[in-house]
Motif scaffolding. Structure first.
Motif, PDB file in Angstrom:
ATOM      1  N   ALA A   1       6.338  -2.220 -15.867  1.00 52.82           N
ATOM      2  CA  ALA A   1       5.981  -0.992 -16.577  1.00 52.82           C
ATOM      3  C   ALA A   1       6.714   0.196 -15.957  1.00 52.82           C
ATOM      4  N   PRO A   2       6.980   1.217 -16.741  1.00 53.51           N
ATOM      5  CA  PRO A   2       7.620   2.414 -16.195  1.00 53.51           C
ATOM      6  C   PRO A   2       6.795   2.982 -15.034  1.00 53.51           C
ATOM      7  N   GLY A   3       7.477   3.395 -13.985  1.00 49.54           N
ATOM      8  CA  GLY A   3       6.818   3.993 -12.832  1.00 49.54           C
ATOM      9  C   GLY A   3       6.354   3.020 -11.771  1.00 49.54           C
ATOM     10  N   THR A   4       6.579   1.726 -11.985  1.00 50.48           N
ATOM     11  CA  THR A   4       6.103   0.727 -11.029  1.00 50.48           C
ATOM     12  C   THR A   4       6.703   0.924  -9.645  1.00 50.48           C
ATOM     13  N   ALA A   5       8.005   1.091  -9.554  1.00 47.95           N
ATOM     14  CA  ALA A   5       8.647   1.249  -8.243  1.00 47.95           C
ATOM     15  C   ALA A   5       8.156   2.514  -7.546  1.00 47.95           C
ATOM     16  N   ILE A   6       7.940   3.577  -8.287  1.00 47.32           N
ATOM     17  CA  ILE A   6       7.437   4.823  -7.696  1.00 47.32           C
ATOM     18  C   ILE A   6       6.027   4.620  -7.147  1.00 47.32           C
ATOM     19  N   ARG A   7       5.179   3.912  -7.884  1.00 47.69           N
ATOM     20  CA  ARG A   7       3.817   3.635  -7.401  1.00 47.69           C
ATOM     21  C   ARG A   7       3.853   2.852  -6.096  1.00 47.69           C
ATOM     22  N   VAL A   8       4.717   1.844  -6.027  1.00 49.98           N
ATOM     23  CA  VAL A   8       4.828   1.031  -4.811  1.00 49.98           C
ATOM     24  C   VAL A   8       5.349   1.893  -3.663  1.00 49.98           C
ATOM     25  N   PHE A   9       6.354   2.705  -3.921  1.00 46.53           N
ATOM     26  CA  PHE A   9       6.922   3.581  -2.897  1.00 46.53           C
ATOM     27  C   PHE A   9       5.863   4.540  -2.352  1.00 46.53           C
ATOM     28  N   LYS A  10       5.095   5.158  -3.245  1.00 43.91           N
ATOM     29  CA  LYS A  10       4.058   6.101  -2.816  1.00 43.91           C
ATOM     30  C   LYS A  10       2.931   5.397  -2.071  1.00 43.91           C
ATOM     31  N   ALA A  11       2.554   4.212  -2.515  1.00 40.75           N
ATOM     32  CA  ALA A  11       1.505   3.463  -1.823  1.00 40.75           C
ATOM     33  C   ALA A  11       1.955   3.089  -0.414  1.00 40.75           C
ATOM     34  N   ALA A  12       3.199   2.676  -0.269  1.00 41.15           N
ATOM     35  CA  ALA A  12       3.721   2.267   1.042  1.00 41.15           C
ATOM     36  C   ALA A  12       3.695   3.421   2.046  1.00 41.15           C
ATOM     37  N   ASP A  13       3.812   4.636   1.567  1.00 44.42           N
ATOM     38  CA  ASP A  13       3.825   5.807   2.441  1.00 44.42           C
ATOM     39  C   ASP A  13       2.556   5.907   3.281  1.00 44.42           C
ATOM     40  N   GLY A  14       1.423   5.500   2.751  1.00 46.81           N
ATOM     41  CA  GLY A  14       0.159   5.608   3.468  1.00 46.81           C
ATOM     42  C   GLY A  14      -0.306   4.334   4.139  1.00 46.81           C
ATOM     43  N   ILE A  15       0.506   3.298   4.118  1.00 48.06           N
ATOM     44  CA  ILE A  15       0.136   2.007   4.708  1.00 48.06           C
ATOM     45  C   ILE A  15       0.832   1.848   6.059  1.00 48.06           C
ATOM     46  N   ARG A  16       0.065   1.442   7.048  1.00 46.81           N
ATOM     47  CA  ARG A  16       0.642   1.195   8.373  1.00 46.81           C
ATOM     48  C   ARG A  16       1.480  -0.086   8.356  1.00 46.81           C
ATOM     49  N   PRO A  17       2.584  -0.106   9.112  1.00 45.21           N
ATOM     50  CA  PRO A  17       3.386  -1.331   9.198  1.00 45.21           C
ATOM     51  C   PRO A  17       2.538  -2.500   9.698  1.00 45.21           C
ATOM     52  N   PHE A  18       2.714  -3.638   9.081  1.00 49.28           N
ATOM     53  CA  PHE A  18       1.991  -4.854   9.461  1.00 49.28           C
ATOM     54  C   PHE A  18       0.497  -4.565   9.561  1.00 49.28           C
ATOM     55  N   CYS A  19      -0.038  -3.947   8.517  1.00 51.78           N
ATOM     56  CA  CYS A  19      -1.413  -3.448   8.521  1.00 51.78           C
ATOM     57  C   CYS A  19      -2.465  -4.530   8.699  1.00 51.78           C
ATOM     58  N   TRP A  20      -2.108  -5.778   8.563  1.00 49.93           N
ATOM     59  CA  TRP A  20      -3.073  -6.862   8.716  1.00 49.93           C
ATOM     60  C   TRP A  20      -3.322  -7.193  10.176  1.00 49.93           C
TER      61      TRP A  20
END
Length: 106
Positions: A65-84
């Protein structure tokens, strides 16, 4: 065109083996590292993978869907590396990009 709506084996290729979370939705993005190695994934695992890469990029697959890559990019901004992984996180490399910006007033 065949759209991958259910990842084979229950999880998409972007899901890290140590990440216990299930896929959320179909495979819709490709995440590439700085050397152009990559994996296709759902939005959830795509964001978690992108957050764990230094210099990573995300691209929507043609059926996304349009905007999918932007949503993923924005979500990644607030996620810590190797958050698990559990444990204290104090070094900049262990914090999300958003947390590092907040610490440095950017």
């Amino acid at each position: 065109m065949v759209v991958n709506t259910q990842p084979a084996g229950g999880r998409c290729p972007a899901a890290h083996p140590d990440d216990p979370t299930p896929c959320v939705g179909p495979v819709v993005v490709t995440v590439l590292d700085r050397f152009n190695g990559g994996a296709d994934g759902c939005e959830h695992h795509g964001a978690r993978l992108l957050a764990s890469l230094d210099g990573g990029r995300v691209y929507a697959l043609p059926h996304a869907a349009p905007g999918t890559a932007i949503r993923v990019f924005k979500a990644a901004d607030g996620i810590r590396p190797f958050c698990w992984f559990d444990g204290p996180r104090v070094d900049p490399s262990q914090l999300s990009r958003a947390e590092n910006r907040a610490r440095h007033g950017a």
